[in-house]
Design a protein around this motif. Structure first.
Motif, PDB file in Angstrom:
ATOM      1  N   ARG A 120     -12.528 -41.257  24.426  1.00 56.61           N
ATOM      2  CA  ARG A 120     -11.317 -41.849  23.866  1.00 56.61           C
ATOM      3  C   ARG A 120     -11.267 -41.763  22.345  1.00 56.61           C
ATOM      4  NH1 ARG A 120     -10.663 -47.269  27.757  1.00 56.61           N
ATOM      5  NH2 ARG A 120     -10.368 -46.063  29.715  1.00 56.61           N
ATOM      6  N   PRO A 121     -12.375 -41.995  21.606  1.00 59.12           N
ATOM      7  CA  PRO A 121     -12.301 -41.828  20.144  1.00 59.12           C
ATOM      8  C   PRO A 121     -11.931 -40.382  19.749  1.00 59.12           C
ATOM      9  CG  PRO A 121     -14.256 -43.072  20.760  1.00 59.12           C
ATOM     10  CD  PRO A 121     -13.686 -42.549  22.035  1.00 59.12           C
ATOM     11  N   LEU A 122     -12.446 -39.405  20.479  1.00 60.32           N
ATOM     12  CA  LEU A 122     -12.122 -38.008  20.166  1.00 60.32           C
ATOM     13  C   LEU A 122     -10.630 -37.743  20.353  1.00 60.32           C
ATOM     14  CD1 LEU A 122     -13.380 -35.238  19.438  1.00 60.32           C
ATOM     15  CD2 LEU A 122     -13.585 -34.805  21.896  1.00 60.32           C
ATOM     16  N   ARG A 123     -10.047 -38.311  21.397  1.00 57.32           N
ATOM     17  CA  ARG A 123      -8.615 -38.120  21.639  1.00 57.32           C
ATOM     18  C   ARG A 123      -7.787 -38.809  20.578  1.00 57.32           C
ATOM     19  NH1 ARG A 123      -4.150 -41.692  22.765  1.00 57.32           N
ATOM     20  NH2 ARG A 123      -2.488 -40.283  23.508  1.00 57.32           N
ATOM     21  N   ARG A 124      -8.194 -40.024  20.155  1.00 54.63           N
ATOM     22  CA  ARG A 124      -7.424 -40.740  19.121  1.00 54.63           C
ATOM     23  C   ARG A 124      -7.447 -39.961  17.804  1.00 54.63           C
ATOM     24  NH1 ARG A 124      -9.809 -45.416  21.527  1.00 54.63           N
ATOM     25  NH2 ARG A 124     -11.468 -45.361  19.976  1.00 54.63           N
ATOM     26  N   ALA A 125      -8.605 -39.384  17.453  1.00 54.74           N
ATOM     27  CA  ALA A 125      -8.688 -38.618  16.200  1.00 54.74           C
ATOM     28  C   ALA A 125      -7.766 -37.392  16.251  1.00 54.74           C
ATOM     29  CB  ALA A 125     -10.133 -38.191  15.944  1.00 54.74           C
ATOM     30  N   ALA A 126      -7.699 -36.704  17.387  1.00 52.41           N
ATOM     31  CA  ALA A 126      -6.827 -35.542  17.500  1.00 52.41           C
ATOM     32  C   ALA A 126      -5.365 -35.932  17.418  1.00 52.41           C
ATOM     33  CB  ALA A 126      -7.105 -34.801  18.806  1.00 52.41           C
ATOM     34  N   MET A 127      -5.009 -37.131  17.989  1.00 54.79           N
ATOM     35  CA  MET A 127      -3.628 -37.580  17.949  1.00 54.79           C
ATOM     36  C   MET A 127      -3.228 -37.972  16.533  1.00 54.79           C
ATOM     37  SD  MET A 127      -0.853 -37.999  19.541  1.00 54.79           S
ATOM     38  CE  MET A 127      -1.314 -37.892  21.256  1.00 54.79           C
ATOM     39  N   ARG A 128      -4.118 -38.636  15.790  1.00 55.54           N
ATOM     40  CA  ARG A 128      -3.799 -39.004  14.401  1.00 55.54           C
ATOM     41  C   ARG A 128      -3.560 -37.760  13.565  1.00 55.54           C
ATOM     42  NH1 ARG A 128      -7.868 -43.001  15.109  1.00 55.54           N
ATOM     43  NH2 ARG A 128      -9.386 -41.588  14.130  1.00 55.54           N
ATOM     44  N   LEU A 129      -4.379 -36.739  13.775  1.00 61.35           N
ATOM     45  CA  LEU A 129      -4.209 -35.497  13.022  1.00 61.35           C
ATOM     46  C   LEU A 129      -2.893 -34.810  13.359  1.00 61.35           C
ATOM     47  CD1 LEU A 129      -5.493 -33.445  11.051  1.00 61.35           C
ATOM     48  CD2 LEU A 129      -6.538 -32.330  13.031  1.00 61.35           C
ATOM     49  N   ALA A 130      -2.489 -34.810  14.632  1.00 60.98           N
ATOM     50  CA  ALA A 130      -1.247 -34.147  15.028  1.00 60.98           C
ATOM     51  C   ALA A 130      -0.027 -34.896  14.534  1.00 60.98           C
ATOM     52  CB  ALA A 130      -1.199 -34.011  16.551  1.00 60.98           C
ATOM     53  N   MET A 131      -0.105 -36.249  14.397  1.00 64.87           N
ATOM     54  CA  MET A 131       1.052 -37.036  13.981  1.00 64.87           C
ATOM     55  C   MET A 131       1.168 -37.159  12.480  1.00 64.87           C
ATOM     56  SD  MET A 131       0.820 -40.027  16.916  1.00 64.87           S
ATOM     57  CE  MET A 131       2.325 -40.841  16.395  1.00 64.87           C
ATOM     58  N   ASP A 132       0.282 -36.485  11.732  1.00 62.95           N
ATOM     59  CA  ASP A 132       0.350 -36.502  10.276  1.00 62.95           C
ATOM     60  C   ASP A 132       1.524 -35.620   9.818  1.00 62.95           C
ATOM     61  OD1 ASP A 132      -0.009 -36.600   7.587  1.00 62.95           O
ATOM     62  OD2 ASP A 132      -1.992 -35.633   7.570  1.00 62.95           O
ATOM     63  N   PRO A 133       2.528 -36.173   9.116  1.00 59.00           N
ATOM     64  CA  PRO A 133       3.675 -35.347   8.685  1.00 59.00           C
ATOM     65  C   PRO A 133       3.276 -34.209   7.747  1.00 59.00           C
ATOM     66  CG  PRO A 133       4.180 -37.680   8.511  1.00 59.00           C
ATOM     67  CD  PRO A 133       2.702 -37.592   8.768  1.00 59.00           C
ATOM     68  N   GLU A 134       2.172 -34.359   7.070  1.00 56.89           N
ATOM     69  CA  GLU A 134       1.729 -33.311   6.156  1.00 56.89           C
ATOM     70  C   GLU A 134       0.985 -32.177   6.867  1.00 56.89           C
ATOM     71  OE1 GLU A 134       2.646 -33.343   3.097  1.00 56.89           O
ATOM     72  OE2 GLU A 134       3.579 -35.323   3.241  1.00 56.89           O
ATOM     73  N   GLY A 135       0.612 -32.387   8.099  1.00 54.49           N
ATOM     74  CA  GLY A 135      -0.160 -31.370   8.834  1.00 54.49           C
ATOM     75  C   GLY A 135       0.743 -30.456   9.647  1.00 54.49           C
ATOM     76  N   PRO A 136       0.117 -29.543  10.394  1.00 53.66           N
ATOM     77  CA  PRO A 136       0.906 -28.585  11.200  1.00 53.66           C
ATOM     78  C   PRO A 136       1.523 -29.211  12.442  1.00 53.66           C
ATOM     79  CG  PRO A 136      -1.435 -28.250  11.574  1.00 53.66           C
ATOM     80  CD  PRO A 136      -1.344 -29.290  10.487  1.00 53.66           C
ATOM     81  N   GLY A 137       1.130 -30.416  12.811  1.00 51.63           N
ATOM     82  CA  GLY A 137       1.691 -31.053  13.992  1.00 51.63           C
ATOM     83  C   GLY A 137       1.101 -30.542  15.290  1.00 51.63           C
ATOM     84  N   THR A 138      -0.048 -29.884  15.230  1.00 51.61           N
ATOM     85  CA  THR A 138      -0.663 -29.321  16.437  1.00 51.61           C
ATOM     86  C   THR A 138      -1.661 -30.312  17.016  1.00 51.61           C
ATOM     87  OG1 THR A 138      -0.425 -27.092  15.568  1.00 51.61           O
ATOM     88  CG2 THR A 138      -1.979 -27.398  17.369  1.00 51.61           C
ATOM     89  N   TYR A 139      -1.517 -30.556  18.322  1.00 49.88           N
ATOM     90  CA  TYR A 139      -2.407 -31.476  19.038  1.00 49.88           C
ATOM     91  C   TYR A 139      -3.281 -30.634  19.957  1.00 49.88           C
ATOM     92  CZ  TYR A 139      -3.841 -34.937  22.551  1.00 49.88           C
ATOM     93  OH  TYR A 139      -4.556 -35.724  23.414  1.00 49.88           O
ATOM     94  N   GLN A 140      -4.627 -30.697  19.736  1.00 45.60           N
ATOM     95  CA  GLN A 140      -5.546 -29.871  20.527  1.00 45.60           C
ATOM     96  C   GLN A 140      -6.867 -30.616  20.652  1.00 45.60           C
ATOM     97  OE1 GLN A 140      -5.941 -25.924  19.040  1.00 45.60           O
ATOM     98  NE2 GLN A 140      -6.981 -25.162  20.856  1.00 45.60           N
ATOM     99  N   VAL A 141      -7.310 -30.845  21.902  1.00 44.80           N
ATOM    100  CA  VAL A 141      -8.526 -31.605  22.130  1.00 44.80           C
ATOM    101  C   VAL A 141      -9.012 -31.332  23.554  1.00 44.80           C
ATOM    102  CG1 VAL A 141      -7.313 -33.650  22.969  1.00 44.80           C
ATOM    103  CG2 VAL A 141      -9.581 -33.900  21.920  1.00 44.80           C
ATOM    104  N   GLU A 142     -10.330 -31.481  23.775  1.00 46.98           N
ATOM    105  CA  GLU A 142     -10.931 -31.389  25.096  1.00 46.98           C
ATOM    106  C   GLU A 142     -11.584 -32.736  25.408  1.00 46.98           C
ATOM    107  OE1 GLU A 142     -13.668 -28.188  25.162  1.00 46.98           O
ATOM    108  OE2 GLU A 142     -12.160 -26.601  24.971  1.00 46.98           O
ATOM    109  N   PHE A 143     -11.304 -33.249  26.610  1.00 44.78           N
ATOM    110  CA  PHE A 143     -11.887 -34.543  26.994  1.00 44.78           C
ATOM    111  C   PHE A 143     -12.047 -34.585  28.504  1.00 44.78           C
ATOM    112  CE2 PHE A 143      -7.297 -35.114  26.278  1.00 44.78           C
ATOM    113  CZ  PHE A 143      -6.872 -35.391  27.572  1.00 44.78           C
TER     114      PHE A 143
END
Length: 915
Positions: free
Chosen positions: A632-655
């Motif tokens: 679950r922590p790995l998934r939350r970190a990937a979601m925070r990165l994808a929802m960053d307006p300054e980032g590419p908006g790409t959500y990618q994770v394995e769990f």
């Protein structure tokens, strides 16, 4: 002195004797000499007459060829213009022009025009060619004649005259010449009634003759030798196909690959000779009368010869006059001849009419200067270089008439060379005025460009359909239906192009307009002649007759080609289907999460990943309830990165996911894309794929790598021990010993690697060590046999066992059965289930006597004992029998980790390999 008894012959008697002798011999001598002279004279006169006939026939044929060539060039110039290229543009005018040209040519039966694809486009004099003649013309057109080449050939009883094409896309013109008429024309040059004249092609084919059937000269004819030697003229004797001897005079025809031949049968010449000799034979014995008769006969023959020559010259003059008339007719063609410097040496009447300069004004002048010629795209020097290189040139020139007006002329230049030396001599040029044609083409191009721009801007083609079925529209409508642009369009003609599946709807719409009129819009398919389909959108308005009827009074509208739109729609549907199939094949699950409303949408595969019960809605609670707690922590970190307006908006994770109902653990790889609105995430859409098999494979590979690392370290330790304990009398022997032991370890390593370190077949281990002796090349060579059931050796035991077998094989090759011709080694093994052991028996036969058993054990013996007893936990029993060594090795079937014990792991059924 004694007087002579012989009396002298009186002079008178001598004279009388000579007179008698002369009276007897003179007539015979005079007759023989006269006959021989008459024979020579008859053949000489025959050669002269035939040579004259052949010269006259060659001149006649050369003028005909020149006339046909110039006329055909006029036809080609007329046909190759863009305005006349489409024969259907003005068929009546073009047909009339060709009829006029053909009417001016003697012996011409018809003229044909073939398109570049071989189809018949036009036939002058309304004569249709036979299938054989049409096929032959198509074959000749496909032969790619050289530009300017003239070909005269006989096809199906007709002579076919073809001029070389200038371009593969131009029409090809053929003239059909009446062989009988041409033979009658050739017959006029004959000097004697029995003579014959032939027109022979360079390949030996008879193109025309004064009488009889046409064919081909036999291969044995002397004519082929004349052609092979390149002779311009020749007189020779040969035999006709029927065996009749004859005298033939040949003369090469200028500017044509053939010869004119004048033929006189040998029988006719002999008859003429007999006619000259018979009067002499009838004279009798009196010498005076014989001599007088001979003189009279010779004089009479001379007179007949002079008369015949006069008649021949008269006929030649007559034919020359006829050819002059033909030349005068051809003078109407604009044609000029210049020397290599461009000075005019011949100026035809056609040039006088075209340019306005008389012959006196033109001859001797520089053609380029007189006509102020502008060479389009090239200079005069460049054109002359191309002319010298290719022998001809064709193009367009801008020239000025005498009245100052400019014209565009199509010019065809031909370089004439000296037939003997091959040096260029003059330039023959024909001209065609293209000014009016080019002006019409420019006007047509401007009109077509305006119409094309209008159609391209709107993308529509307007039309009107009258009550009688006539369609009035732009030629672009015919193009939409795949019809020729010059074809008169009608409703039945267009309806025949409608796809069979769409005709009923189109007919129903047409009848509806006839009953009620009004606006309409219909999409239908049309099938073009090449089989392609196009989608057309037809919109417009129909006017129904008063009271209604079967057909509307008038229909006006537009037609749009919507093939691309329909193709795009079909492609979109096909793409969706491919996406669905690809998703099913790849095992992807699709999800969609709306951050504003909290709604989560899953497809059936996503629900299967979480083992979500049927009928239960997807919520954030059910999503988080299935996630593995550790991921679950790995998934939350990937979601925070994808929802960053300054980032590419790409959500990618394995769990990992734990099934809500089945509790099964699954690995998922998910990727998605976050959508933003005013800098805030509003939506997440993506794919998820089950990667459980891949993860488990990675785990197995990691364990296998660790096992390989462990085995490699063990192998290195064994190699180190072999190096420390090996002894030998020389370095070379030490190297050989170490190499053999390391090779045994390597072979065991290879066999284990093939089985992914899960074990090794005992048969394969033994075969690797004893391979050279398993199949001997000679019957007396040492050999080995392997006998035993399938047994799989555990991975940790494979290398020790291989080392022990290697040491036994090394000793056998040094001292045992493998070192002696005819020796035999038999290795057998069996599984003893009762005592749970593997028994391996090493038996040698045919070994040499070794004497007493050595008291000292070598390193090989120690290696065998330590390997079997120390590493494998087994027993070793060796006995030296008279035939060789007998060694029995017993190894337990089970082993426990950390202890000295058995070789094999697990339970082994009696009929299966040990595992």
């Amino acid at each position: 002195m004694v007087a002579s008894t012989t009396r002298p012959v009186p002079p008178l008697h001598r004279a009388v004797a000579w007179l008698l002798v002369a009276a007897l011999t003179l007539p015979a001598a005079v007759l023989a000499v006269g006959a021989w002279l008459a024979w020579e004279a008859t053949w000489r006169e025959a050669r002269i007459e035939l040579s004259r006939e052949a010269d006259a026939a060659a001149e006649y044929a050369a003028r005909l060829v020149l006339g046909y060539g110039m006329a055909m060039r006029r036809m080609e110039d007329l046909l190759r213009s863009p305005a006349a290229a489409a024969i259907g543009a003005d068929p009546a005018g073009l047909h009339g022009a060709l009829e006029v040209l053909v009417a001016e040519l003697p012996q011409t039966a018809a003229a044909y025009v073939l398109a570049s694809d071989g189809a018949l486009q036009l036939a002058a004099r309304d004569s249709m060619p036979s299938a054989e003649l049409l096929a032959a013309m198509q074959a000749a057109a496909a032969a790619e004649l050289r530009p300017g080449q003239v070909r005269l050939s006989r096809i199906g009883g007709q002579l076919l005259f073809a001029a070389g094409r200038r371009d593969a896309s131009d029409p090809q013109v053929f003239l059909s010449i009446d062989p009988e008429a041409l033979g009658q024309g050739l017959q006029r040059v004959l000097a004697a009634p029995g003579d014959g004249v032939r027109l022979i092609g360079a390949d030996g084919s008879l193109l025309a003759r004064s009488g009889g059937s046409l064919g081909r000269l036999p291969a044995s004819n002397h004519f082929y030798g004349v052609v092979a030697n390149g002779l311009d003229q020749a007189v020779l004797e040969d035999r006709a196909p029927g065996g009749v001897a004859r005298l033939m005079a040949l003369r090469r025809i200028e500017e044509f690959p053939g010869y004119a031949a004048s033929i006189r049968p040998r029988a006719a010449i002999i008859a003429a000779w007999r006619q000259a000799v018979l009067p002499q034979a009838a004279i009798g014995l009196p010498a005076l009368l014989a001599m007088l008769a001979l003189a009279l006969l010779v004089r009479q023959s001379q007179r007949r010869l002079l008369t015949a020559n006069d008649g021949l010259e008269a006929r030649v003059a007559e034919r020359t006059a006829e050819l002059a008339e033909l030349s005068e007719a051809l003078e109407l063609t604009p044609c000029m001849i210049t020397d290599l410097d461009g000075h005019i040496t011949h100026w035809s009447e056609g040039c006088v009419r075209l340019y306005g300069y008389s012959r006196e004004e033109a001859q001797g002048r520089q053609a380029a200067e007189l006509l102020e010629t502008e060479f389009c795209g090239s200079s005069r020097e460049e054109l002359h270089l191309m002319l010298r290189r290719d022998g001809q040139w064709q193009g367009e020139l801008r020239q000025r008439r005498r009245d100052g007006s400019m014209i565009i002329a199509s010019a065809f230049w031909t370089l004439r060379c000296d037939p003997r030396t091959g040096e260029p001599r003059s330039i023959v040029s024909t001209r065609t005025d293209l000014s009016a044609l080019r002006q019409a083409e420019r006007a047509l191009r401007r009109s077509e460009a305006r119409l094309r721009r209008a159609q391209e801007a709107s993308g529509a083609v307007a039309f009107e359909l009258t009550e009688d079925g006539t369609v009035l529209a732009d030629p672009a409508l015919a193009a939409l239906f795949g019809l020729p642009s010059n074809l008169e369009l009608t409703r039945p003609l267009l309806a025949a192009r409608v796809h069979p599946d769409d005709r009923r709807a189109a007919e129903a719409a047409y009848r509806q307009l006839g009953r009620q009129g009004g606006a309409f819009s219909i999409e239908t398919r049309v099938v073009r002649p090449d089989g392609t389909e196009r989608w057309l959108l037809v919109r417009g308005e129909g006017v129904a007759p008063p009271g209604g009827g079967r057909a509307p009074r008038l229909v006006t509208g537009i037609v749009l080609d919507v093939t691309q739109r329909r193709a795009a729609e079909a492609a979109l549907a096909e793409s969706g289907e491919r996406l669905r199939l690809a998703q099913e094949a790849a095992g992807f699950g699709i999800y969609d999460h709306d951050f504003r409303t909290g709604a989560v949408t899953w497809d059936a595969r996503m629900r299967a990943f979480w083992a979500l019960p049927d009928g239960e809605s997807v919520t954030g609670r059910s999503f988080l309830g299935g996630l593995h707690p550790e991921d679950r922590p790995l998934r939350r970190a990937a979601m925070r990165l994808a929802m960053d307006p300054e980032g590419p908006g790409t959500y990618q994770v394995e769990f990992r996911v734990l099934g809500l109902t089945d509790g099964q653990e699954r690995w998922l790889s998910t990727t998605g894309q976050v959508s933003f609105s005013h800098g805030r995430p509003v939506r997440l859409t993506g794919l998820a794929m089950d990667i459980t098999a891949r993860k488990r494979g990675e785990q197995r590979n990691e364990l296998l790598m660790r096992e390989v690392d462990h085995r490699a370290k063990n192998a290195l330790a064994v190699v180190q021990a072999a190096l420390r304990l090996s002894r030998a009398e020389s370095p070379a022997e030490l190297v050989r010993i170490i190499e053999g032991r390391v090779a045994a370890l390597a072979r065991a390593q290879t066999i284990l690697a093939k089985r992914r370190w899960e074990g090794a077949e005992l048969h394969a281990l033994l075969e690797g060590e004893l391979a050279p002796f398993l199949t001997g090349l000679r019957r007396d060579a040492p050999r080995a046999e392997l006998i035993g059931p399938p047994v799989t050796v555990a991975a940790h035991a494979a290398q020790p066992l291989s080392m022990a077998v290697h040491e036994l094989a090394t000793n056998a090759m040094k001292y045992g059965a493998l070192a002696h011709p005819g020796g035999l080694l038999q290795v057998s093994w069996r599984l003893d289930q009762a005592n749970r052991v593997l028994v391996l028996v090493w038996r040698e036969r045919g070994a040499p006597e070794l004497g007493p058993v050595p008291a000292r054990r070598g390193f090989g013996s120690r290696v065998i004992e330590q390997t079997v007893q120390g590493q494998l936990g087994g027993t070793l029993n060796r006995r030296w029998l008279p035939g060789g060594l007998l060694c029995e090795i017993t190894v337990p079937l089970s082993r426990r980790e950390g202890g000295a014990g058995p070789m094999l792991d697990g339970e082994v059924p009696p009929s299966a390999a040990a595992a």
